[in-house]
Structure formats: structure tokens, C-alpha cells
Design a protein around this motif. Sequence first.
Motif, mmCIF file in Angstrom:
data_model
loop_
_atom_site.group_PDB
_atom_site.id
_atom_site.type_symbol
_atom_site.label_atom_id
_atom_site.label_comp_id
_atom_site.label_asym_id
_atom_site.label_seq_id
_atom_site.Cartn_x
_atom_site.Cartn_y
_atom_site.Cartn_z
ATOM 1 N N GLU A 1 0.866 -1.175 0.171
ATOM 2 C CA GLU A 1 -0.306 0.131 0.226
ATOM 3 C C GLU A 1 0.858 1.406 -0.070
ATOM 4 N N PRO A 2 0.736 2.467 -1.262
ATOM 5 C CA PRO A 2 1.214 3.183 -0.752
ATOM 6 C C PRO A 2 1.395 4.333 0.625
ATOM 7 N N PRO A 3 2.233 4.941 0.405
ATOM 8 C CA PRO A 3 2.789 5.567 2.365
ATOM 9 C C PRO A 3 0.621 6.824 1.997
ATOM 10 N N ARG A 4 0.042 7.320 2.446
ATOM 11 C CA ARG A 4 -0.858 8.568 2.345
ATOM 12 C C ARG A 4 -1.140 9.989 2.381
#
Lengths: 429, 87
Positions: free
Chosen positions: A38-41
Motif C-alpha cells: 500500500e503506498p504511503p498516504r
Amino acid sequence: MARKTIKVDYLARVEGEGAFKVVVRSGAVESAELNIFEPPRFFEGFLRGRAFTEAPDITARICGICPVAYQMSAVHAMENALGVAVTGSLRDLRRLIYCGEWIESHTLHIYMLHAPDFLGYAGAVDMAHDHGDIVRRGLALKKAGNELLALLGGREIHPINVRVGGFYRTPRRREMAPLAERLKWARDAAIDTARWVAGFDFPERERDYTFVALRHPHEYPFNEGHIVSNHGLDVTAAEYDEHFEESQVERSTALHSRLKGGGSYLVGPLARYSLNFERLSPLTKEVAREAGLGPACTNPYRSIVVRAIEVLYACEEALRIIERYEEPDAPAVPIEPQAAIGFAATEAPRGLLYHRYRLEPEGTIAEARIVPPTSQNQASIEEDLASFVGGFLDLPDDALRHRCEQTVRNYDPCISCSTHFLRLEIDRG
Amino acid sequence: MHEASLMSKLLSRVDAVARAEGAPRVTALSVWLGALSHFSAEHFVEHFGRASRDTIAEGAQLRVTVSADPAHPNAQDVLIESVEVEA
């Protein structure tokens, strides 16, 4: 310039947001690593420079399933910073909206994500072919939780009615009545749910976890209490950073949390239940015992039963709050900004959710820190996999992958909504 | 944020297709967006623009077809129909 068109017909799907690599040597697990893609948000970055009053609405967007948890940790941290206490009916309404979130979030996980693992289905849609009535019961139970969110939060997903100091609008007593009727049905449905999941076939696996959860002097915890563990920790949210640390691991975009000088720990239903069993209602305790649970639970596969017990508790608690509800004089208490630091931890369905904010004199957020439960559980998930997968190595790869997915889903992590999320790589030497 | 994961998957496929052809650059891409894929054409173009920066597909022309049929077997998906490359 010559050009060439290549026909592809390729479905671009997210096949997995996690990968699990196991190295086996001489029949024993040498290492196990869970990688999250999951990419950083960047929510902590988005919050900087915004007004303290905007935090509940911005943080609610972090999760569509547990937005209330983010709102509650945000408003309590702001009120901690600004020296305000929200009491009486407003405090009760916050507990009530949290009940709604536990009901909808736990029910989603029990029926749609986790039960299919135990019953041998790829997902809830397949399960519905054979168990239509049960899936419909799950959907109706989830709806009861969503209706609480809609009434108190203004809408079911990403509510917009929560503010620092209280709410923008509080409900009238007569608006609560129809909810009470549905919650009485939901309470019975939760008992049926607990009985249903108690009958599943659970792998007999136990671990000596360090459980971490809130504990309140009298109540099963939602918004308030000390952060405690089964190994003697007992601190306030303001002391969180002295006892817990986050670190970046190269293989994952999710941060790993550990107890300083301690190691991994577990937050969520198992921890909450095991540290607060005595605070459950008499009916909830009775149903828990009937479902085969003692006052503590260390088998992570039985977390589905504990979730069902917490749904029952949330239904009962919601009914209790609705019954005694008195409309408050004002929907919120007034708050003046000042330069300050505030902390809060509340109990998201998936476990402890910590927020810390530093405010400028006019109330602008200078720093924000959010530690969600999935990142706190990340190390524990890996240790579960490392510890349990050794007992399943005789299984063919497909069955082993299924068992690993089920093990990860015990935690209801934020990646669990992809049914086939795990790319499994086994290096058998 | 699921869009970022999907774009990364899609671009790695486009990259593999182009490299298999020995092509230096992707000049155009045709994609089909399912009715339940949570993408509008504008949304897709915006994400593609950002994700394709510094890749073999940077600057590629996009031809986007948006399906309105929620009953289509691939309604939840994004389909790469074709890739045009410099020969």
C-alpha cells in the motif's frame, strides 16, 4: 517514425497488496516476512497547516470502514491539548457513534471477509449461494450499525457531524426510537452470530501475546482509559511515545511498531477482550462462555468469536445509552485555541489508535502523528505467520496460502478487503 | 490509493510489452474501463499522467473507452486493449 500497435487484452488488476515470503530449511521455518505494498498516504502531512477544527473531517477520510475511530482520536487529542472535557450526554453520544462503528466494521469482517475462510469459500458472494439467509442476517446487522452512524454522523461513511467539543447537531429523543427497535433485533442477531461462528473449526494455535488496550475503571473501553498491557504497562496516552516506537522496514511501506525494549505486541479485539473481560455486560459474558471463550483468548483464529461478542456488547451498550438519553443543552462546548500539545488513544475496531497534535497559538496544526492499529500489529502478524506456518508446511502451496491469508485476516488488517491479497513465496531449500 | 497500486501494475505490463518488442517508447495506449472500476476517463488520465512520469510510457496518447454496463463480466476491471510503440 514507424509505429506498431500490439494487441494486449490484459486485465490490470490489483492482485495483491501483500506478499509473504517464507524460508524453510531442514523442515523448519527460518524466516517469514510480510510485505505491504500500500503506498504511503501522507495524512500527517495533509494536516499540517490546517485548523484544529478540521482534524475530525480530514482524518475521517483515512478509512471508509472505521472513520469514527479517526474522528474520536482526533477530537479527544484536540480537547486534551485545549483543556476541555466533554461530559454528560455529549460523551454518551460519542460512545454511541463508536458502538455503531464497531457493529458495522466487525460485522463486515465476520460475515464478508473472515467466515468464508472458515467455511471454504473464496468470498462472501460464493458463500451466499449456500448460506443466503446467514449472509442476509450479516447485511442487516451491519445496517443497524450504519444507521447509528447516519443519525449521529450525518451520513454512514466518512461522517461529517463530529466536531472538536461535541457535534454540529445532536439528535432529538424521538429520532432515537426507531433505532432502538432495530438494535433489539441486532442484539438477538449478534447472539445468533456468536453461536454460529463458535461452531467453526479452529486450528488449535495459541501464542503468549503481549496484549495492549485501553482500560477504563468501569466501562468496556471506547474513548477513554489508560493504555495497559497484560505485562504490567499502565500509562496515559501522553506517555505513549515513551513506551512505543515505530520503525521503517525496507520491505514494507507500513511502519512497524514495537514496545521500547519489549518487542511486538497485539492490539484489537483479543487484547481488548482479554484485558477488559470483567467490564463486559452479564449477557455478553454469558454468551462468550457459551461460545467457548474464557476470560482471556490467546488463539488468534478465535478472534472471529471475540468480534461477535463485541458486536453483542456494542448493541447492548447502544440500547442502554439510547434508553437514558437526554438531549443536551448545546451540541458542543466552546473551545478557544492556544499553543499546546494533545494526545489521545481510542479503541478502533482493529485496536488502539493513537493521535498526537502540536498546535500553534491560533489553533493551526503544526505537527500531527497518527499510529493506526494495523501498523502496531504488523510485527505480531509476522510472528504469528512464522510461528504457525511451520505446522502447516505439509500442505500444498494453495492450501498453505489459504491458511496464511486466514492467519493474516485474524487481525482484520486494513489490507484484508482484497480477498486474494497474498502472493506467497516459499523457499523450501 | 488503490489507483496507485493499479497504475503501477498496469505500467509494469505496458513496460513488459514494449520491451518485448524492443521498443524505445510507448506512443499510445488503448484502455477499457469497466463500469464498476471506480475510474472515470478524467480520473484515469490524471493518474496515468502522474504514474507514467519517467517511464517508457511518459507522454503516451491515451484512448479511453468507458463501459456503462455493470453486468459485464469484467465490470470491475481495467483492460489494456492495445499498446502502440515506436517500431
